[in-house]
Design an enzyme around this catalytic site. Structure first.
Site, PDB file in Angstrom:
ATOM      1  N   LYS A 115       0.820  -1.220   0.000  1.00 29.10           N
ATOM      2  CA  LYS A 115       0.000   0.000   0.000  1.00 29.10           C
ATOM      3  C   LYS A 115       0.849   1.263   0.000  1.00 29.10           C
ATOM      4  O   LYS A 115       0.395   2.317  -0.436  1.00 29.10           O
ATOM      5  CB  LYS A 115      -0.962  -0.026   1.173  1.00 29.10           C
ATOM      6  CG  LYS A 115      -2.012  -1.131   0.999  1.00 29.10           C
ATOM      7  CD  LYS A 115      -3.054  -1.132   2.084  1.00 29.10           C
ATOM      8  CE  LYS A 115      -4.153  -2.137   1.783  1.00 29.10           C
ATOM      9  NZ  LYS A 115      -3.697  -3.547   1.995  1.00 29.10           N
TER      10      LYS A 115
HETATM   11  C1  LIG Z   1      -4.363  -4.617   1.404  1.00 29.64           C
HETATM   12  C2  LIG Z   1      -3.629  -5.897   1.299  1.00 29.64           C
HETATM   13  C3  LIG Z   1      -4.035  -6.932   0.423  1.00 29.64           C
HETATM   14  C4  LIG Z   1      -5.304  -6.847  -0.395  1.00 29.64           C
HETATM   15  O1  LIG Z   1      -5.190  -5.909  -1.439  1.00 29.64           O
HETATM   16  P1  LIG Z   1      -6.519  -5.327  -2.156  1.00 29.64           P
HETATM   17  O2  LIG Z   1      -6.055  -4.198  -2.965  1.00 29.64           O
HETATM   18  O3  LIG Z   1      -7.432  -4.904  -1.033  1.00 29.64           O
HETATM   19  O4  LIG Z   1      -7.116  -6.428  -2.962  1.00 29.64           O
HETATM   20  C5  LIG Z   1      -3.251  -8.072   0.329  1.00 29.64           C
HETATM   21  N1  LIG Z   1      -2.132  -8.217   1.071  1.00 29.64           N
HETATM   22  C6  LIG Z   1      -1.719  -7.247   1.935  1.00 29.64           C
HETATM   23  C7  LIG Z   1      -0.496  -7.488   2.744  1.00 29.64           C
HETATM   24  C8  LIG Z   1      -2.433  -6.053   2.073  1.00 29.64           C
HETATM   25  O5  LIG Z   1      -2.013  -5.122   2.950  1.00 29.64           O
END
Ligand SMILES: *Cc1c(COP(=O)(O)O)cnc(C)c1O
Length: 473
Positions: A115
């Site tokens: 993210k």
């Molecule tokens: C947010 C997250 C996901 C999921 O990603 P999306 O964009 O919500 O599908 C998967 N793995 C980790 C470690 C995350 O922080």
């Protein structure tokens, strides 16, 4: 480039990128989407191949944010994607486990999850637009761990932004809590709420429900449906593809651990822009709303009671907030089609596209999917460690498991690593019987002084705190 709503209300008056940047939802409850996807010709793609990450990011993002003067965008991109923040100039390096099986490392930012790629850019974009418009916002959010800390690291020290982040007291891992609470920037306010994550979310909803308060304090959000986040993520699909392939036009598959459908949606967009992605391999944990859809055509969001707490917790979602953007494409980018399906969802709890006129479009989008259980995650972490001497986190393990089951050995399969194992030490200990490696910058994290205010799960108390610490506008 102008943006419309998936439900149509902006259609009469499509908005530029900066206008949708700070908004979560369109006024009609839909999500912002570009009027059409920008497309790179074969010649343009060939020219992108040798580019360094920052150049690639500028080339891609300038197609989406064409209302920001080019030199300003260039500066924002260069200030965001640095070796100092992401650990290498490659920003998202690729490693090869065996021929045609790769890991794309998009989790080397400050909070060790993917993210950061989008949120670090968002922090700089927010400050840029707020400076220009001479406005201030107060970001209010609730987090169970990953998103909140990524948002705080993106917005710490930024002008014109305060962050009020609610987290459930005593319910995060010590590492996750320390990551947030050890931030001492004056504009970051950690509020440990005496309650569960759901109660934190209820407080955020209640505060947002007070329209006068919301307007007076310019309450904003950094949520997963922000279009700029999707656009920033598109870049690493290009980067990963060029690192894994040698020939222009060569196909590649991506395996993506999924929750809110934000990461994999960026893959879908990259493909629409001309990148030769063949299949998108979607992986879920026991919360398998999306796996169910791609196998059966039935989309049925779950309630809180049906949402399991798993060992890949960032994928514990009951409804995939970005999915509406994919459905918009499936229904031929017709907002009336989206509205009909969402109305049906409101009355029936879901919809089923199998056998409808829309199903061929779902199939043509070429998603395949798998779900995994805790035991399978543990087995995959062990297997990858034994065969390749690489430790992966439980979310990445969900993706690798799906990739190993579905891959075509003749084609590159790129598994996206969405977090580093140190964030999920308990699961790594269970799988491998030892502690995960900890990057040097995080030594002693839990022992650092913490700055956090404990409050009861009451909207009135949180509002009073905001009144005291935020500037009214
Ligand atoms: C947010 C997250 C996901 C999921 O990603 P999306 O964009 O919500 O599908 C998967 N793995 C980790 C470690 C995350 O922080």
């Amino acid at each position: 480039m102008r943006y419309v709503s998936t439900r149509g209300a902006w259609s009469a008056d499509p908005q530029p990128f900066c206008a949708i940047l700070l908004e979560g939802l369109a006024p009609d409850g839909g999500l912002a989407v570009p009027q059409r996807y920008p497309v790179f010709s074969r010649g343009e793609l060939a020219a992108l191949r040798p580019m360094a990450y920052r150049d690639l990011a500028f080339a891609v993002l300038s197609r989406f944010a064409d209302d920001i003067p080019r030199e300003d965008l260039r500066h924002l991109v260069d200030a965001t994607y640095t070796r100092a923040t992401f650990g290498s100039d490659a920003i998202t390096p690729l490693s090869t486990l065996e021929p045609n099986l790769h890991l794309l490392h998009v989790s080397n930012g400050p909070t060790l999850a993917f993210k950061d790629i989008a949120l670090q850019l968002l922090g700089n974009l927010f400050q840029y637009v707020l400076d220009k418009e001479q406005r201030t916002i107060n970001v209010l959010g609730a987090t169970s761990g990953d998103t909140g800390s990524s948002a705080e690291y993106a917005l710490r020290g930024k002008r014109r932004v305060n962050v009020f982040m609610l987290s459930p007291q005593g319910r995060m891992s010590p590492f996750q809590a320390a990551q947030m609470y050890a931030l001492t920037d004056a504009n970051i306010h950690n509020l440990a709420i005496q309650g569960t994550f759901d109660e934190c979310q209820d407080v955020v909803k209640a505060v947002n429900g007070d329209a006068a308060f919301k307007a007076r304090y310019a309450i904003g959000a950094v949520n997963s449906i922000n279009w700029a986040r999707v656009a920033a993520q598109v870049v690493y699909y290009f980067s990963g593809y060029f690192q894994a392939t040698r020939e222009d036009g060569e196909p590649a598959d991506f395996a993506v651990p999924s929750g809110n459908f934000g990461n994999i949606l960026a893959g879908h967009v990259a493909r629409a822009m001309g990148l030769p992605i063949r299949r998108l391999i979607l992986a879920t944990n026991e919360n398998d709303v999306l796996d169910e859809f791609f196998r059966t055509g039935r989309y049925r969001p779950r309630g809180a009671a049906e949402t399991h707490a798993t060992s890949s917790p960032s994928m514990d979602i009951s409804k995939a907030s970005n999915f509406e953007r994919f459905i918009y494409d499936v229904v031929g980018r017709d907002p009336v089609g989206v509205r009909k399906l969402w109305d049906r969802m409101a009355s029936n709890g879901g919809f089923d596209l199998a056998g409808t006129d829309y199903w061929p479009a779902v199939r043509a989008a070429n998603f395949v999917s798998r779900r995994s259980t805790h035991a399978e995650r543990i087995a995959t972490i062990r297997d990858v460690h034994a065969r390749f001497a690489v430790t992966i986190d439980p979310h990445t393990a969900d993706g690798v498991k799906a990739a190993l089951e579905l891959r075509d050995r003749a084609v590159s399969t790129i598994c996206i690593e969405t977090a580093l194992p140190v964030k999920f030490a308990a699961t790594i200990r269970e799988a491998l019987g030892r502690e995960p490696a900890r990057p040097a910058a995080y030594e002693g994290l839990e022992a650092r002084p913490q700055r956090v205010t404990v409050l009861p799960a009451a909207a009135a108390k949180v509002k009073a705190y905001i009144e005291e610490h935020a500037a009214a506008v």
